[in-house]
Design a protein around this motif. Structure first.
Motif, PDB file in Angstrom:
ATOM      1  N   ALA A 177       1.046  -0.929   0.042  1.00 25.21           N
ATOM      2  CA  ALA A 177       0.260   0.176   0.011  1.00 25.21           C
ATOM      3  C   ALA A 177       1.047   0.920   0.235  1.00 25.21           C
ATOM      4  CB  ALA A 177      -0.886  -0.199   1.854  1.00 25.21           C
ATOM      5  N   LEU A 178       0.359   2.779  -0.585  1.00 23.07           N
ATOM      6  CA  LEU A 178       1.245   3.540  -1.065  1.00 23.07           C
ATOM      7  C   LEU A 178       0.197   4.793  -0.853  1.00 23.07           C
ATOM      8  CD1 LEU A 178       2.170   1.792  -3.498  1.00 23.07           C
ATOM      9  CD2 LEU A 178       3.998   4.131  -2.996  1.00 23.07           C
ATOM     10  N   ASP A 179       0.085   5.226   1.419  1.00 24.25           N
ATOM     11  CA  ASP A 179      -0.040   6.357   1.085  1.00 24.25           C
ATOM     12  C   ASP A 179       0.477   7.751   1.670  1.00 24.25           C
ATOM     13  OD1 ASP A 179      -1.827   7.670   2.773  1.00 24.25           O
ATOM     14  OD2 ASP A 179      -1.182   6.861   4.736  1.00 24.25           O
ATOM     15  N   ASN A 180      -0.379   8.279   0.155  1.00 25.93           N
ATOM     16  CA  ASN A 180      -0.304   9.500  -0.132  1.00 25.93           C
ATOM     17  C   ASN A 180       1.461   9.804   0.136  1.00 25.93           C
ATOM     18  OD1 ASN A 180      -2.930  10.954   0.431  1.00 25.93           O
ATOM     19  ND2 ASN A 180      -2.477  10.559   2.172  1.00 25.93           N
ATOM     20  N   VAL A 181       1.942   8.492  -1.503  1.00 31.36           N
ATOM     21  CA  VAL A 181       3.523   9.287  -1.207  1.00 31.36           C
ATOM     22  C   VAL A 181       3.665  10.109  -2.174  1.00 31.36           C
ATOM     23  CG1 VAL A 181       3.909   7.059  -0.304  1.00 31.36           C
ATOM     24  CG2 VAL A 181       3.856   6.894  -2.596  1.00 31.36           C
ATOM     25  N   SER A 182       4.707  10.776  -2.230  1.00 28.98           N
ATOM     26  CA  SER A 182       5.406  11.704  -3.424  1.00 28.98           C
ATOM     27  C   SER A 182       6.859  12.297  -2.703  1.00 28.98           C
ATOM     28  CB  SER A 182       5.326  13.540  -2.823  1.00 28.98           C
ATOM     29  OG  SER A 182       5.198  13.889  -1.651  1.00 28.98           O
ATOM     30  N   LYS A 183       7.704  12.456  -4.171  1.00 31.65           N
ATOM     31  CA  LYS A 183       9.142  12.533  -4.264  1.00 31.65           C
ATOM     32  C   LYS A 183       9.253  13.907  -5.623  1.00 31.65           C
ATOM     33  CE  LYS A 183      12.775  10.956  -3.520  1.00 31.65           C
ATOM     34  NZ  LYS A 183      13.585  11.433  -2.558  1.00 31.65           N
TER      35      LYS A 183
ATOM     36  N   THR B 262       0.130  10.125  -3.914  1.00 33.71           N
ATOM     37  CA  THR B 262      -0.026   9.398  -4.724  1.00 33.71           C
ATOM     38  C   THR B 262      -0.548   7.961  -3.795  1.00 33.71           C
ATOM     39  OG1 THR B 262       1.028   9.777  -6.696  1.00 33.71           O
ATOM     40  CG2 THR B 262       0.369   7.509  -6.589  1.00 33.71           C
ATOM     41  N   SER B 263      -2.079   7.878  -3.651  1.00 34.26           N
ATOM     42  CA  SER B 263      -2.069   6.452  -2.976  1.00 34.26           C
ATOM     43  C   SER B 263      -2.332   5.353  -3.952  1.00 34.26           C
ATOM     44  CB  SER B 263      -3.394   6.394  -2.352  1.00 34.26           C
ATOM     45  OG  SER B 263      -3.433   7.283  -1.189  1.00 34.26           O
ATOM     46  N   LEU B 264      -1.963   3.783  -3.999  1.00 35.37           N
ATOM     47  CA  LEU B 264      -2.921   3.260  -4.394  1.00 35.37           C
ATOM     48  C   LEU B 264      -2.234   2.051  -4.092  1.00 35.37           C
ATOM     49  CD1 LEU B 264      -2.403   2.024  -7.800  1.00 35.37           C
ATOM     50  CD2 LEU B 264       0.154   2.116  -8.116  1.00 35.37           C
ATOM     51  N   VAL B 265      -2.956   0.974  -4.288  1.00 40.14           N
ATOM     52  CA  VAL B 265      -2.952  -0.242  -3.507  1.00 40.14           C
ATOM     53  C   VAL B 265      -3.180  -1.254  -4.645  1.00 40.14           C
ATOM     54  CG1 VAL B 265      -3.673  -2.292  -1.634  1.00 40.14           C
ATOM     55  CG2 VAL B 265      -4.174   0.299  -1.202  1.00 40.14           C
ATOM     56  N   PRO B 266      -2.221  -1.978  -4.990  1.00 40.76           N
ATOM     57  CA  PRO B 266      -2.015  -3.315  -6.109  1.00 40.76           C
ATOM     58  C   PRO B 266      -3.480  -4.528  -5.869  1.00 40.76           C
ATOM     59  CG  PRO B 266       0.154  -2.082  -5.729  1.00 40.76           C
ATOM     60  CD  PRO B 266      -0.454  -1.863  -5.030  1.00 40.76           C
ATOM     61  N   THR B 267      -3.668  -4.775  -6.218  1.00 42.40           N
ATOM     62  CA  THR B 267      -4.384  -5.798  -5.976  1.00 42.40           C
ATOM     63  C   THR B 267      -3.629  -7.345  -5.902  1.00 42.40           C
ATOM     64  OG1 THR B 267      -6.700  -5.029  -6.950  1.00 42.40           O
ATOM     65  CG2 THR B 267      -7.242  -7.464  -6.395  1.00 42.40           C
TER      66      THR B 267
ATOM     67  N   THR C 152      -1.497  -5.014 -11.808  1.00 42.98           N
ATOM     68  CA  THR C 152      -1.329  -3.668 -11.919  1.00 42.98           C
ATOM     69  C   THR C 152       0.074  -3.188 -12.908  1.00 42.98           C
ATOM     70  OG1 THR C 152      -2.086  -4.026  -9.600  1.00 42.98           O
ATOM     71  CG2 THR C 152      -1.677  -1.946 -10.701  1.00 42.98           C
ATOM     72  N   VAL C 153      -0.939  -2.678 -14.114  1.00 42.57           N
ATOM     73  CA  VAL C 153       0.499  -2.367 -14.786  1.00 42.57           C
ATOM     74  C   VAL C 153       0.037  -0.085 -14.832  1.00 42.57           C
ATOM     75  CG1 VAL C 153       1.442  -1.984 -17.497  1.00 42.57           C
ATOM     76  CG2 VAL C 153      -0.488  -3.482 -16.700  1.00 42.57           C
ATOM     77  N   LEU C 154       1.453  -0.281 -14.029  1.00 41.30           N
ATOM     78  CA  LEU C 154       2.206   1.495 -15.060  1.00 41.30           C
ATOM     79  C   LEU C 154       2.082   1.841 -16.043  1.00 41.30           C
ATOM     80  CD1 LEU C 154       4.374   1.337 -11.115  1.00 41.30           C
ATOM     81  CD2 LEU C 154       1.577   1.211 -11.072  1.00 41.30           C
ATOM     82  N   LEU C 155       1.381   2.541 -16.844  1.00 43.60           N
ATOM     83  CA  LEU C 155       1.677   2.919 -18.178  1.00 43.60           C
ATOM     84  C   LEU C 155       1.585   4.506 -18.274  1.00 43.60           C
ATOM     85  CD1 LEU C 155       1.408   2.133 -20.765  1.00 43.60           C
ATOM     86  CD2 LEU C 155      -0.813   2.363 -20.520  1.00 43.60           C
ATOM     87  N   GLY C 156       2.412   4.984 -19.415  1.00 43.56           N
ATOM     88  CA  GLY C 156       2.728   6.411 -19.375  1.00 43.56           C
ATOM     89  C   GLY C 156       3.273   6.475 -19.564  1.00 43.56           C
ATOM     90  N   PRO C 157       4.239   8.076 -20.663  1.00 40.57           N
ATOM     91  CA  PRO C 157       4.942   8.213 -21.711  1.00 40.57           C
ATOM     92  C   PRO C 157       6.264   8.372 -20.419  1.00 40.57           C
ATOM     93  CG  PRO C 157       3.543  10.413 -20.698  1.00 40.57           C
ATOM     94  CD  PRO C 157       3.230   8.592 -20.287  1.00 40.57           C
TER      95      PRO C 157
ATOM     96  N   VAL D 263       5.076   3.897   2.360  1.00 42.98           N
ATOM     97  CA  VAL D 263       4.584   2.804   2.174  1.00 42.98           C
ATOM     98  C   VAL D 263       4.527   1.872   2.750  1.00 42.98           C
ATOM     99  CG1 VAL D 263       6.253   1.208   0.272  1.00 42.98           C
ATOM    100  CG2 VAL D 263       6.243   3.248  -0.083  1.00 42.98           C
ATOM    101  N   LEU D 264       3.774   0.961   2.967  1.00 40.02           N
ATOM    102  CA  LEU D 264       3.855  -0.332   3.749  1.00 40.02           C
ATOM    103  C   LEU D 264       3.680  -1.182   3.133  1.00 40.02           C
ATOM    104  CD1 LEU D 264       0.663   0.915   5.340  1.00 40.02           C
ATOM    105  CD2 LEU D 264       2.670   1.318   6.117  1.00 40.02           C
TER     106      LEU D 264
END
Length: 248
Positions: free
Chosen positions: A3-9, A20-25, A30-35, A58-59
């Motif tokens: 689990a990512l809880d409101n992480v920033s960098k 950013t918050s994100l919990v992969p199933t 889970t695919v992280l996509l982008g330019p 990050v947990l």
């Protein structure tokens, strides 16, 4: 699990990842996509503790990644980078078994696990006597995946693992990896800039832009229900309908 809880960098004055918050199933891909430069690789590195967040947590199974916990948590994470990241002075077998030997696993257990992984990754055992420079690109990635899977990790993180391969080898490994992910039921987070690859692997696709998540969901969500104009532009820039790649 993760689990990512409101992480920033940020790196200096440059924002790499907004809050950013994100919990992969669990058990899914889970695919992280982008330019390029959108923050997807930074997000992955935060997951494995290679960089620390400026804010947020990050947990892993409820335990925060911190100096006191990072080593034990990393032993439960498999991590593969582009071109494999193998140590050139070690032969393939030594690369695969490095952490297991460091942790004092018994030789019989190591031998059995290596044999199992050779079968899983469809690589002959005698290839493990060669050094990375003596292996083809596809063989290096198979060895890198064996190394990542050696300790049977709960989480597998892949940072554009197939980007440097020729088209035929890449497609072959895409097919094999999808079968392996399904068979092992691992929780997988995979980074790519290629929508077709995201469509092939992703149970969920997370589209990013300029350090932020723009949209997350299925391929059909991106195609039929784009969150904004960027989503539409990104999809159209890939030209061919990515569903054709899935069906091919």
């Amino acid at each position: 699990m993760l689990a990512l809880d409101n992480v920033s960098k940020s790196f200096g004055a440059k924002l790499a990842l907004a809050s950013t918050s994100l919990v992969p199933t669990r058990g899914r891909t889970t695919v992280l996509l982008g330019p390029s430069g959108c923050g997807k690789s930074t997000l992955l590195r935060l997951m494995v503790g290679l960089v620390s967040p400026d804010a947020g947590r990050v947990l892993f199974d409820g335990v925060e990644l911190a100096p006191a916990s990072i080593d034990a948590i990393r032993h439960r994470i498999g991590y593969v980078i582009q071109e494999g990241g193998l140590f050139p002075h070690l032969d393939a077998r030594a690369n695969v078994t490095l952490l297991a030997r460091y942790l004092g696993r018994e030789a019989a257990w190591i031998d059995a696990r290596v044999g199992e992984l050779c079968g899983l990754m469809r690589i002959p055992a005698d290839a493990l006597a060669r050094y990375p420079g003596q292996l083809s690109g596809g063989e290096r990635q198979r060895v890198a995946l064996m190394r990542a899977l050696m300790l049977d990790p709960a989480l597998l993180l892949l940072d554009e693992p197939l980007a440097a391969l020729d088209a035929m080898t890449r497609r072959e490994l895409q097919t094999e990896l999808k079968e392996i992910f399904a068979r092992l039921a691992k929780t997988v987070v995979l980074v790519t800039h290629d929508l077709h690859e995201a469509a092939w692997f992703g149970d969920e696709i997370v589209l990013m832009r300029e350090g932020r998540i723009v949209q997350r969901g299925s391929l059909d969500d991106l195609l039929a229900r784009p969150a904004d104009g960027f989503v539409t532009q990104f999809v159209h820039a890939q030209r061919a309908d990515p569903r054709l790649a899935v069906a091919a």
